[in-house]
Design a protein around this motif. Sequence first.
Motif, mmCIF file in Angstrom:
data_model
loop_
_atom_site.group_PDB
_atom_site.id
_atom_site.type_symbol
_atom_site.label_atom_id
_atom_site.label_comp_id
_atom_site.label_asym_id
_atom_site.label_seq_id
_atom_site.Cartn_x
_atom_site.Cartn_y
_atom_site.Cartn_z
ATOM 1 N N UNK A 67 28.452 -65.368 40.793
ATOM 2 C CA UNK A 67 27.517 -66.479 40.877
ATOM 3 C C UNK A 67 26.375 -65.806 40.697
ATOM 4 N N UNK A 68 25.250 -66.416 40.053
ATOM 5 C CA UNK A 68 23.873 -65.941 39.988
ATOM 6 C C UNK A 68 22.882 -67.184 40.246
ATOM 7 N N UNK A 69 21.976 -66.784 41.189
ATOM 8 C CA UNK A 69 20.876 -67.698 41.568
ATOM 9 C C UNK A 69 19.702 -67.068 40.965
ATOM 10 N N UNK A 70 19.186 -68.003 40.261
ATOM 11 C CA UNK A 70 17.814 -67.723 39.635
ATOM 12 C C UNK A 70 16.822 -68.684 40.229
ATOM 13 N N UNK A 71 15.549 -68.033 40.120
ATOM 14 C CA UNK A 71 14.383 -68.805 40.396
ATOM 15 C C UNK A 71 13.226 -68.565 39.410
ATOM 16 N N UNK A 72 12.744 -69.528 38.815
ATOM 17 C CA UNK A 72 11.703 -69.174 37.568
ATOM 18 C C UNK A 72 10.367 -69.419 38.135
ATOM 19 N N UNK A 73 9.514 -68.488 38.115
ATOM 20 C CA UNK A 73 8.180 -68.684 38.519
ATOM 21 C C UNK A 73 7.465 -68.957 37.023
ATOM 22 N N UNK A 100 28.723 -68.554 37.221
ATOM 23 C CA UNK A 100 28.083 -69.844 37.317
ATOM 24 C C UNK A 100 26.617 -69.381 37.870
ATOM 25 N N UNK A 101 25.688 -70.136 37.143
ATOM 26 C CA UNK A 101 24.289 -70.132 37.541
ATOM 27 C C UNK A 101 23.679 -71.311 38.218
ATOM 28 N N UNK A 102 23.248 -70.986 39.189
ATOM 29 C CA UNK A 102 22.296 -72.025 39.949
ATOM 30 C C UNK A 102 20.905 -71.634 39.837
ATOM 31 N N UNK A 103 20.214 -72.640 39.457
ATOM 32 C CA UNK A 103 18.732 -72.560 39.309
ATOM 33 C C UNK A 103 17.991 -73.250 40.592
ATOM 34 N N UNK A 124 17.989 -63.521 41.140
ATOM 35 C CA UNK A 124 16.949 -63.007 40.116
ATOM 36 C C UNK A 124 15.662 -63.813 40.156
ATOM 37 N N UNK A 125 14.524 -63.261 39.949
ATOM 38 C CA UNK A 125 13.475 -64.034 39.669
ATOM 39 C C UNK A 125 12.793 -63.794 38.236
ATOM 40 N N UNK A 126 12.616 -64.911 37.564
ATOM 41 C CA UNK A 126 12.573 -65.072 36.113
ATOM 42 C C UNK A 126 10.912 -65.539 35.967
ATOM 43 N N UNK A 127 10.333 -65.367 35.071
ATOM 44 C CA UNK A 127 8.944 -65.864 34.652
ATOM 45 C C UNK A 127 8.983 -66.550 33.305
ATOM 46 N N UNK A 128 8.195 -67.708 33.364
ATOM 47 C CA UNK A 128 8.175 -68.491 32.037
ATOM 48 C C UNK A 128 8.570 -69.762 32.401
ATOM 49 N N UNK A 129 8.555 -70.804 31.329
ATOM 50 C CA UNK A 129 8.903 -72.321 31.409
ATOM 51 C C UNK A 129 10.409 -72.355 32.210
#
Length: 155
Positions: free
Chosen positions: A32-38, A5-8, A91-96
């Motif tokens: 469980x993966x929690x992501x935040x997008x910059x 499961x991914x939670x954004x 995780x911190x991701x970058x993009x849209x």
Amino acid sequence: MMNKVIVAIDESEESLFALQWLLQYYSSIQSLSIIHVLEPFPLYVLPGVQVVFPTTSITLSANRVRRENAQTLLAHAAHMCAGARVQANTSILEGDPKEMICEAAEQMNADLIVVGSRGLGKIMRAFLGSVSDYVVHQAKCPVLIVKPPDASRRS
């Protein structure tokens, strides 16, 4: 049973509510993966002036602060998970954001994506777009949109 499961999450209360809701109602999560997008640092357009580019030092400083804020947000989310006895990767991701959420889910072979709903009205969604709407239509796995209890009052 949900395996992956991914939670954004973002800085909104709605996204943290979605995580809290998931932890309360789905205790059998294997991964469980929690992501935040910059999002990319914005360029500014002033009326009657061409695009204004921030200096390199401003961009670097702003990006450092944004990354620190993201790390703080993810640490809070991980703490919420620990309180519910659920181990989570962050995780911190970058993009849209809408594209990165779908891409991350595909790369991780996610079984479910969980996002919060801000309860934007039709007009605001038309102007701003909706991350959750995009994810629902583009993701290759099921998507759960969690509305906060007072979301019905915002329409």
